[in-house]
Structures are given as structure tokens and as C-alpha cells.
Design a protein around this motif. Structure first.
Motif, PDB file in Angstrom:
ATOM      1  N   GLN A  17     -47.074  84.572  87.789  1.00 25.48           N
ATOM      2  CA  GLN A  17     -47.806  84.895  87.018  1.00 25.48           C
ATOM      3  C   GLN A  17     -48.680  86.272  87.025  1.00 25.48           C
ATOM      4  O   GLN A  17     -48.772  86.638  85.948  1.00 25.48           O
ATOM      5  N   LEU A  20     -46.390  89.614  87.294  1.00 25.41           N
ATOM      6  CA  LEU A  20     -46.780  89.660  86.435  1.00 25.41           C
ATOM      7  C   LEU A  20     -47.957  89.897  85.016  1.00 25.41           C
ATOM      8  O   LEU A  20     -48.387  91.771  84.820  1.00 25.41           O
ATOM      9  N   CYS A  21     -48.805  88.926  85.793  1.00 22.58           N
ATOM     10  CA  CYS A  21     -49.954  89.752  84.596  1.00 22.58           C
ATOM     11  C   CYS A  21     -50.489  91.597  85.258  1.00 22.58           C
ATOM     12  O   CYS A  21     -51.542  92.306  84.374  1.00 22.58           O
ATOM     13  N   GLN A  23     -49.774  94.131  86.596  1.00 24.36           N
ATOM     14  CA  GLN A  23     -48.518  94.965  86.178  1.00 24.36           C
ATOM     15  C   GLN A  23     -48.090  95.088  84.713  1.00 24.36           C
ATOM     16  O   GLN A  23     -47.570  95.718  84.583  1.00 24.36           O
ATOM     17  N   SER A  24     -48.789  93.986  83.714  1.00 26.39           N
ATOM     18  CA  SER A  24     -48.159  94.355  82.353  1.00 26.39           C
ATOM     19  C   SER A  24     -49.382  95.569  82.248  1.00 26.39           C
ATOM     20  O   SER A  24     -50.381  95.638  82.606  1.00 26.39           O
ATOM     21  N   SER A  25     -48.322  96.060  80.962  1.00 26.95           N
ATOM     22  CA  SER A  25     -49.096  97.632  80.235  1.00 26.95           C
ATOM     23  C   SER A  25     -49.267  97.263  78.878  1.00 26.95           C
ATOM     24  O   SER A  25     -50.258  97.598  77.950  1.00 26.95           O
ATOM     25  N   ASN A  26     -48.735  96.680  78.151  1.00 32.34           N
ATOM     26  CA  ASN A  26     -48.812  96.477  77.236  1.00 32.34           C
ATOM     27  C   ASN A  26     -47.809  95.064  76.594  1.00 32.34           C
ATOM     28  O   ASN A  26     -47.000  94.197  76.429  1.00 32.34           O
ATOM     29  N   GLY A  29     -52.814  94.368  80.728  1.00 32.67           N
ATOM     30  CA  GLY A  29     -53.185  92.555  82.185  1.00 32.67           C
ATOM     31  C   GLY A  29     -54.632  93.279  83.119  1.00 32.67           C
ATOM     32  O   GLY A  29     -55.733  94.059  82.754  1.00 32.67           O
ATOM     33  N   PHE A 192     -53.031  85.330  79.332  1.00 33.07           N
ATOM     34  CA  PHE A 192     -52.329  86.741  79.632  1.00 33.07           C
ATOM     35  C   PHE A 192     -50.898  85.028  79.745  1.00 33.07           C
ATOM     36  O   PHE A 192     -51.085  84.002  79.691  1.00 33.07           O
TER      37      PHE A 192
END
Length: 328
Positions: A17, A20-21, A23-26, A29, A192
């Protein structure tokens, strides 16, 4: 702050998690390193508010729950860095202990264990046991009989990035009921991912705050304004509250979150479909009752309007009842 406050912080350390947080852009993160730097500033602020304030930090890893820091000195770390005269010693000890304990746990963590469920329930249980010990020791007068007992205002802060785990519904509800008896407030900061149904219920039932972070870069501001004040003075300030609470529960048969369930009239176990025998208390139900419940099941659930909270009923012997069981 008339009386000292104890804070137990539970950190969700799921490697998947957090990757993923980061790497998140929308939505945007935040990396684990940035999160830890802001978290340490918040922890330092808590112990700086009052000399008698106590702190415990727990880490929820996949398949395990560990104690990373304790004000009682149960977790110690060797600090090899040179002494800095411009650094407050308790802050330096706290930062070094948390980071060293976390580094040791992550180094010994095996990749094969990533698929295991996150140890959130274990952290909640350990935090409640720790609070029970702290409150019991502070409420006892000194051995010489001098001095009055000191009461502590306990609370738990959960920093979550993982989604709901339906298999943990029963132990989480048991932890919530224990927190209510101990008068422990559970706050939740969702950093997140989608909203966590079970943690929403934990914050609602214990009188805590549930905050969904929209801008992770301002995480420190969220924590300072929402979670730094103890519950005793939150009535004097505007603390974020939940506009709606999702009261869905997980069925005991398949461990799935259900919108409409069937509750055993004896032990309050929840099932996604009528069963002839309760798997928990072994109660047998009449055939006519099962036929009536099957006939009353809706064929299809209507789609909820956007922004409308889902508050579905469950059925208890054909009568609508809340899906979340209450202790007797």
C-alpha cells in the motif's frame, strides 16, 4: 490540559500500500520517508505539550504487530550519533528509537509475508492492554500513601493506508467494545485509499475523529489540528466530524461485507443468507422462518445515489434491525 494525556499511535506499514501511495498521482500520494518525517514532528509535539504526557508507537506489518516505541522504556535503541547541543534530548531519543526499531523490522521482513493480512487487530489489542496498564498504574496511590492518584486521558490514533479486511470484522468490533469500556477514544487518519468501513465505525462508536486526508503533503497540519488536542478539550474547538457513517457489517459465513444480512436472534451472528443452523451458537431455526426470510429477500438492490450514505438494514426474524451488533 489539566491532566496528562496518553497517546498510542498505530502505523499501517503495509509495503504494498505504501508503494501504491508513493506512485499515486490522482489522488496525490506521499512516500513513506516523507510520512515518517511528518509523523515524528507530530509525536514530538505531543510529548512537548505536557511533561507527564506518555506515548506508545505500534507498527502494523503484514502478519505481525510490533511495539516501536514506549515512554516506559520497554523499547530502547543505541544512538551512535554525536550529541548536538541544539537538539532537545527527549526528541532525539524518540526519533532514534522509532527509526531504528522500524529499520530492524523492515530488514527482517520477508517478501513472502506481504500477502498476509495487516496486523491492525494485534496493534489495537496491544494498545488497549498497554493503556489498561498505564491507567491502572497511574490511578494507584504511591506506596507510602502520599499524593493523590493521577488520572490519564487515553486515546488511540490509527494511521491507515490499507483497505478493509472483512475477516477482521469480529476482532475489530471486540476491540471497539473494549475501548468503550475503558473510555478510550479511537481517532483514525486515512492517508491513502478508499474509506475504511470498520475504522469509521470505531471512530464513531468511541467518540473519535475520522479524517480522510485529501492533501497528503499537508499531513502534518491535519494531525496537528485534528489529533493533537486531547478529547478533554475538543469540546472547545472545531474538530472534524463524520457527516455520514457506513454501518455495514461482515457476514460470519463468508467474511464478506454485506448490505443486507440476517441476524441470529440468539447470538447476533450475521449471515448473508438464511441458514438452518447458526454456525456460532448452533441454534436451529424453524423451516417456516427460513421460508419467510427467503421470500422477503430482495431480488436486486437499487443503486444508491452519489453521495448518499449506505445504511442498509439487516433482518432479524423478518424484522429490520441494525447490521452492527451491540454488546449485551
Amino acid at each position: 490540559m489539566d491532566k496528562p494525556s496518553h497517546l498510542s499511535v498505530i502505523i499501517d506499514l503495509s509495503p504494498t500500500q505504501w508503494a501504491l501511495c508513493a506512485q499515486s498521482s490522482n489522488p496525490p500520494g506521499i512516500s513513506l520517508q516523507t510520512f515518517l518525517s511528518q509523523l515524528l514532528a507530530f509525536l514530538n509535539a505531543h510529548i512537548a505539550c505536557k511533561d507527564e504526557n506518555t506515548l506508545a508507537v505500534f507498527g502494523a506489518l503484514p502478519g505481525q504487530s510490533v511495539l516501536l516505541y514506549s515512554s516506559t522504556g520497554e523499547v530502547t535503541a543505541t544512538d551512535n550519533e554525536p550529541t548536538d547541543s541544539n537538539t532537545y534530548r527527549p526528541f532525539k531519543a524518540l526519533d532514534a528509537t522509532v527509526m531504528n526499531s522500524l529499520a530492524e523490522r523492515l530488514e527482517s521482513f520477508e517478501n513472502a509475508a506481504e500477502k498476509a493480512p495487516i496486523g491492525l487487530v494485534g496493534c489495537l489489542t496491544k494498545a488497549l492492554c498497554y493503556i489498561n496498564r498505564v491507567t491502572s498504574s497511574t490511578s494507584t496511590p504511591t506506596s507510602g500513601g502520599e499524593g493523590s492518584p493521577v488520572s490519564v486521558d487515553p486515546r488511540i490514533l490509527v494511521l491507515s493506508v490499507s483497505p478493509d479486511q472483512s475477516s477482521t470484522y469480529i476482532p475489530i468490533m471486540n476491540s471497539i467494545f473494549s475501548a468503550q469500556k475503558l473510555k478510550v477514544t479511537i481517532d483514525v487518519c486515512k492517508i491513502f485509499g478508499a474509506e475504511n468501513v470498520f475504522l469509521q465505525q470505531a471512530a464513531h462508536l468511541t467518540g473519535g475523529a475520522y479524517v480522510q486526508v485529501e492533501k497528503p503533503d499537508a499531513l502534518l497540519q491535519y494531525m496537528m489540528m485534528s489529533f493533537l488536542p486531547p478529547p478533554a478539550i475538543r469540546q472547545l474547538i472545531a474538530v472534524p466530524t463524520q457527516d455520514r457513517v457506513d454501518f455495514r457489517a461482515a457476514c460470519f459465513c463468508h467474511k464478506r461485507i454485506v448490505e443486507i444480512g440476517f441476524v441470529c436472534s440468539v447470538c447476533l451472528s450475521i449471515f448473508c443468507q438464511p441458514v438452518p443452523v447458526c454456525s456460532t451458537c448452533r441454534t436451529k431455526f424453524p423451516i417456516k422462518t427460513l421460508q419467510r426470510l427467503n421470500a422477503s429477500r430482495p431480488l436486486a438492490l437499487p443503486a444508491s445515489a452519489p453521495g448518499t450514505p449506505a445504511r442498509p438494514p439487516s433482518q432479524r426474524n423478518g424484522v429490520a434491525a441494525p447490521a452492527t451488533p451491540r454488546p449485551g
